[in-house]
Design a protein around this motif. Structure first.
Motif, mmCIF file in Angstrom:
data_model
loop_
_atom_site.group_PDB
_atom_site.id
_atom_site.type_symbol
_atom_site.label_atom_id
_atom_site.label_comp_id
_atom_site.label_asym_id
_atom_site.label_seq_id
_atom_site.Cartn_x
_atom_site.Cartn_y
_atom_site.Cartn_z
ATOM 1 N N LEU A 4 -5.637 -19.848 -6.723
ATOM 2 C CA LEU A 4 -5.558 -19.630 -5.401
ATOM 3 C C LEU A 4 -4.510 -20.148 -4.627
ATOM 4 O O LEU A 4 -4.051 -21.314 -5.334
ATOM 5 N N THR A 6 -2.385 -21.192 -0.862
ATOM 6 C CA THR A 6 -2.640 -21.080 0.729
ATOM 7 C C THR A 6 -2.120 -19.964 1.249
ATOM 8 O O THR A 6 -1.100 -19.292 0.503
ATOM 9 N N ARG A 15 -10.668 -21.329 -8.197
ATOM 10 C CA ARG A 15 -12.112 -21.172 -8.135
ATOM 11 C C ARG A 15 -12.785 -20.901 -9.492
ATOM 12 O O ARG A 15 -12.345 -20.059 -10.312
ATOM 13 N N LEU A 20 -14.416 -24.749 -5.505
ATOM 14 C CA LEU A 20 -13.053 -24.585 -5.302
ATOM 15 C C LEU A 20 -12.508 -26.157 -5.644
ATOM 16 O O LEU A 20 -13.100 -26.909 -5.332
ATOM 17 N N ASP A 34 -17.200 -15.378 1.246
ATOM 18 C CA ASP A 34 -15.596 -15.568 1.276
ATOM 19 C C ASP A 34 -15.310 -16.915 2.003
ATOM 20 O O ASP A 34 -14.182 -17.289 2.183
ATOM 21 N N ILE A 36 -15.617 -21.121 2.811
ATOM 22 C CA ILE A 36 -15.506 -22.106 2.097
ATOM 23 C C ILE A 36 -15.800 -23.400 2.833
ATOM 24 O O ILE A 36 -15.316 -23.727 4.066
ATOM 25 N N GLU A 46 -11.623 -19.713 4.395
ATOM 26 C CA GLU A 46 -12.072 -18.481 3.817
ATOM 27 C C GLU A 46 -10.987 -18.134 2.970
ATOM 28 O O GLU A 46 -9.895 -18.187 2.854
ATOM 29 N N LEU A 47 -11.393 -17.088 2.051
ATOM 30 C CA LEU A 47 -10.683 -16.297 1.107
ATOM 31 C C LEU A 47 -10.263 -14.970 1.402
ATOM 32 O O LEU A 47 -11.141 -14.465 2.059
ATOM 33 N N ARG A 52 -5.705 -15.731 -1.698
ATOM 34 C CA ARG A 52 -5.259 -16.619 -0.607
ATOM 35 C C ARG A 52 -6.368 -17.100 0.684
ATOM 36 O O ARG A 52 -7.280 -16.727 0.766
ATOM 37 N N LEU A 53 -6.138 -18.491 0.655
ATOM 38 C CA LEU A 53 -6.927 -19.391 1.646
ATOM 39 C C LEU A 53 -6.178 -19.469 2.842
ATOM 40 O O LEU A 53 -4.920 -19.708 3.083
ATOM 41 N N ARG A 55 -7.496 -20.246 7.164
ATOM 42 C CA ARG A 55 -8.631 -21.125 8.077
ATOM 43 C C ARG A 55 -8.455 -20.682 9.588
ATOM 44 O O ARG A 55 -7.443 -20.327 10.137
ATOM 45 N N PHE A 94 -4.539 -22.936 5.352
ATOM 46 C CA PHE A 94 -5.462 -23.616 4.758
ATOM 47 C C PHE A 94 -4.879 -25.103 4.363
ATOM 48 O O PHE A 94 -3.564 -25.130 4.111
#
Length: 100
Positions: A4, A6, A15, A20, A34, A36, A46-47, A52-53, A55, A94
């Motif tokens: 993963l 950001t 993951r 995570l 999805d 976290i 979230e994913l 990609r992460l 927020r 993220f």
């Protein structure tokens, strides 16, 4: 194990099931769909777009279950960073793995 990044393109980690982990093997979050959450049940992000992460800004009331992080695993060499995506309104990048 799915690697993963950001939203800004920095290699974060991977993951493993619903866990995570950072590239250096620290268990920092757990997936609920999805979304976290950190070990204290606080929203981390979230994913999106499969790997990609990101927020959502201002989300403080969203809570998950507490969990005890697993012992640190062996570190993996980081994958290359990617070009970041344009940020959606109401979101932020993220956190970097070093900050968790």
């Amino acid at each position: 194990m799915d690697w993963l990044w950001t939203w800004g393109g920095k290699c974060f980690g991977y993951r493993d099931g619903d866990d995570l982990l950072t590239h250096d093997g620290r268990h920092v979050g757990r997936f609920n769909g999805d979304k976290i959450f950190d070990p204290r049940g606080r929203y981390l992000g979230e994913l999106m777009n499969e790997n990609r992460l990101i927020r959502r800004k201002g989300v403080t009331s969203l809570r998950g279950y507490n969990f005890t992080p697993r012992a640190k695993r062996a570190a993996y060499a980081k994958y290359a960073n990617y070009v970041g995506y344009a940020m959606y309104a109401g979101y932020e990048d993220f956190p970097a793995p070093e900050s968790l």
